[in-house]
Motif scaffolding. Structure first.
Motif, PDB file in Angstrom:
ATOM      1  N   SER A 153      12.579  53.914  37.416  1.00  0.00           N
ATOM      2  CA  SER A 153      12.555  55.330  37.785  1.00  0.00           C
ATOM      3  C   SER A 153      12.313  56.207  36.549  1.00  0.00           C
ATOM      4  N   GLU A 160      20.529  52.720  38.318  1.00  0.00           N
ATOM      5  CA  GLU A 160      20.247  51.642  39.257  1.00  0.00           C
ATOM      6  C   GLU A 160      18.925  50.948  38.954  1.00  0.00           C
ATOM      7  N   ASP A 161      17.914  51.755  38.615  1.00  0.00           N
ATOM      8  CA  ASP A 161      16.575  51.191  38.522  1.00  0.00           C
ATOM      9  C   ASP A 161      15.850  51.810  37.322  1.00  0.00           C
TER      10      ASP A 161
END
Ligand code: WTA
Length: 649
Positions: free
Chosen positions: A637, A633-634
């Motif tokens: 991270s 998702e990101d």
């Protein structure tokens, strides 16, 4: 390094004719093959059918047969002239010893069974044991089995919470524990931990306490709760005779909890008949049992290896089993070798992690002792690295003893893939468990379930049932089907395939190489731990919002757990907090689950649907490229993980 093992293959390809023949016979006619072995045990009534496969994957072995585990492990030998032969040789950590002959074991098992009977326990009940490595543990296991009481042994290194969780799941009415146990010269106060567990475990009506450390000089307080707790010695009759209860072959002998991919441990249920036959057979094949054997399996009885190869395997064969209470390097690193010499151990069985640890102390500790009685050396629990294999082979075994690298699991009941010197020894390759045992239809398959070509990593599978297999997961048959049978089975085609969740590879010679877990389970010093269990322990601390645990390779322990933690609002990272979290895991799960490192991060890498991507964390931790990131998702991270690792250096 020392010289090459003599058993390595030479130019010509070795053809294990005899082994191939036995394996072929077992696969062609399994019912006849296993019936023949089962007949070597004593049944009160012979089975009607060897294998009932009418309701897969709930396979049932020796259905209609009546048997008793305690009778087969003890009583049967009294008629065979083994009355005064040592059944159990026990050595305490402080150096005290106890020997139980088969007749003495018989008497003790009867007395202990009378205690359980007097408490009103009977076939169908469950009982929990939370005991250190003392003779009372196998005696209680046999006493329970004598009455058809299903037992569950909880490793004495587990915490109060872990103990309570297991008691509750098994719905045990009685708990047997001890005042304490010795470990590295210290006393572990087990009764106190048990008391804490009992506050969370309402099913327990009665607690039996073995006077162990206080009888051996330790000065600790042992509070007893009136009406609930009893000293064992106050309940034991001077003499008793309790007839073994014939139970159906499919009656659950024990439940043993093991780690899976969720936070909740799985209660692996083993049958009586199938389990006993499998343990009996594998003892013959793998350890080539002879009547004079003295077997020293160093596993704690709290694990499956202890159940099968400290207790049932040796006792079913009427040989001598050596039980040692303490740490391998206490008071000195030659403690095990001292025991081998003192009792003339012929079969020695341990974990690679222990070999690596003892190897570090140097070979002088081994050389101090006469180990010439050793005949077969075994390893279990994790892959063995060639360096440790060679050291074991040369320094411990004097290049004389085959190394049996045995692959199996709590669920399989006994050894599945291993050299089988009891049938025919094949040339050994350090790190390979060689071939599947007779009746074990193992293979390595790719993602889609098709057989993997030699040399390629895939998933280990077992393509048909075997007698030692688990019957189900206690109270959760759906999880049993989902966990072990869903991945590769094709029920519509009538194909049921067992999935152990291990990576493996077959080489050109058909040898199996087990390459580690394919799921979220890690093996720490040979102990099986679920990363999810450690995560849920961390998250149960008020400061922790989220946690991800992965296994990091370790030169001695094989793997160690490493945790990445996101704190709740209002908490800031600090050394104290790190320490507090370590202590929290110790209290919640037990010392074996404590993370080797805890990193504080702002966020964890997750998929768009919110699943933590442990695979990616592990790659970053090991400095590898993280692979497919399309579902991440990101991306930031990942930098978070890198930053945390960097800061820690
Ligand atoms: C691992 C222990 C490589 C494997 C008896 C398996 C091994 C898990 C070996 C079961 C071996 C066991 N080589 N890996 N010889 N033996 N394993 O339930 O990952 O504690 O699935 O049973 O240990 O662990 P468990």
């Amino acid at each position: 390094m020392t010289s090459e093992p003599k058993t390595l293959p030479t130019e010509a390809r070795f053809i294990p004719k005899r082994l191939e023949e036995v394996r072929k016979r077992a696969l062609e006619n399994p019912e006849e093959f296993f019936a023949e072995i089962a007949r070597e045990l004593e049944w009160f009534k012979t089975w009607d059918k060897v294998l009932d496969d009418s309701n897969p994957p709930f396979y049932r072995w020796f259905v209609g047969g009546l048997i008793n585990a305690s009778y087969n492990a003890v009583d049967r030998h009294l008629k065979r002239g083994l009355r005064n032969k040592a059944a159990i040789i026990w050595e305490g950590e402080p150096g005290d010893t106890r020997v139980l002959t088969y007749y003495q074991l018989y008497r003790e098992v009867n007395r202990f069974a009378a205690v359980l009977e007097n408490l009103g326990l009977r076939k169908g009940d469950t009982i929990a044991f939370y005991l250190p490595m003392i003779p009372e543990l196998p005696i209680f296991m046999l006493a329970a089995a004598r009455l058809g009481i299903t037992f569950t042994v909880v490793f004495s290194g587990f915490s109060a919470k872990a103990l309570a969780e297991r008691i509750n799941d098994a719905k045990a009415k009685v708990l047997v524990t001890a005042d304490g146990g010795f470990r590295r010269g210290k006393v572990i106060e087990l009764k106190k931990i048990a008391d804490e567990a009992l506050e969370m475990a309402p099913s327990v009506e009665t607690v039996i306490v073995v006077k162990n450390v206080t009888a051996r000089g330790a000065k600790i307080d042992v509070p007893l709760t009136e009406g609930r707790d009893y000293w064992l010695h106050n309940l034991l009759p001077a003499h008793a005779k309790v007839d073994p209860v014939p139970v159906e072959s499919t009656h659950p002998l024990f439940i043993l909890y093991t780690s899976g991919t969720t936070g909740k441990p799985k209660g692996v249920v083993h049958s009586t008949g199938g389990y006993l036959v499998w343990v009996y057979a594998t003892m013959k094949w793998v350890f080539d049992v002879k009547p004079d054997d003295v077997m020293f399996c160093t596993a704690d009885i709290g694990w499956i290896t202890g159940h099968s190869y400290v207790v049932f395997g040796p006792l079913l064969h009427g040989i001598t089993t050596v039980m040692y209470e303490g740490a391998p390097d206490y008071p000195a690193p030659d403690r095990w070798w001292q025991i081998v010499e003192k009792y003339g151990v012929t079969i020695f069985y341990t974990a690679p992690t222990a070999i690596r640890m003892l190897m570090r102390y140097g070979e002088e500790w081994v050389k101090k002792h006469d180990l010439s009685t050793l005949r077969i050396l075994g390893t279990v629990g994790e892959p063995i690295n060639p360096e440790a294999w060679k050291w074991y082979y040369t320094v411990v075994g004097g290049e004389r003893c085959p190394i049996v690298d045995t692959w199996w699991q709590t669920e399989t009941g006994g050894i599945m893939i291993s050299p089988a010197p009891g049938i025919q020894l094949v040339p050994l390759k350090p790190g390979s468990a060689t071939y599947p045992l007779p009746g074990v239809d193992a293979d390595v398959v790719c993602e889609d379930g098709s057989p993997c070509p030699p040399g390629q990593r895939g998933y280990l599978v077992i393509k048909r049932p075997w007698p030692g297999m688990l019957m189900t997961l206690w109270g959760d048959p759906e999880r049993y089907v989902r966990t072990y049978w869903q991945r590769f089975s094709k029920p519509e085609e009538g194909k049921w395939i067992y999935y152990p969740a291990d990576y493996a590879m077959k080489d050109e010679d058909g040898y199996f190489w087990i390459l580690g877990r394919a799921d979220e389970v890690i093996k720490v010093a040979g102990h099986r731990l679920g990363t999810a269990e450690i995560e849920s322990a961390l998250v149960s601390h008020p400061a922790v919002a989220e946690a991800a645990v992965v296994g990091k390779p370790d030169p001695v322990k094989g793997e160690v757990p490493v945790a990445f933690v996101v704190l709740r609002q209002g908490y800031t990272p600090s050394e104290e907090l790190r320490h507090e979290l370590v202590e929290h895991v110790r209290k919640t799960l037990g010392p074996i689950a404590v993370p080797a490192a805890i990193f504080f991060v702002e966020k964890l890498p997750k998929t768009r649907s919110g699943k933590i991507m442990r695979r990616v964390i592990k790659a970053v931790l090991l400095g590898k490229t993280p692979g497919d990131l399309t579902t991440l998702e990101d991306e930031a991270s990942l930098d978070e993980i890198r930053r945390a690792l960097e800061e820690f250096k």
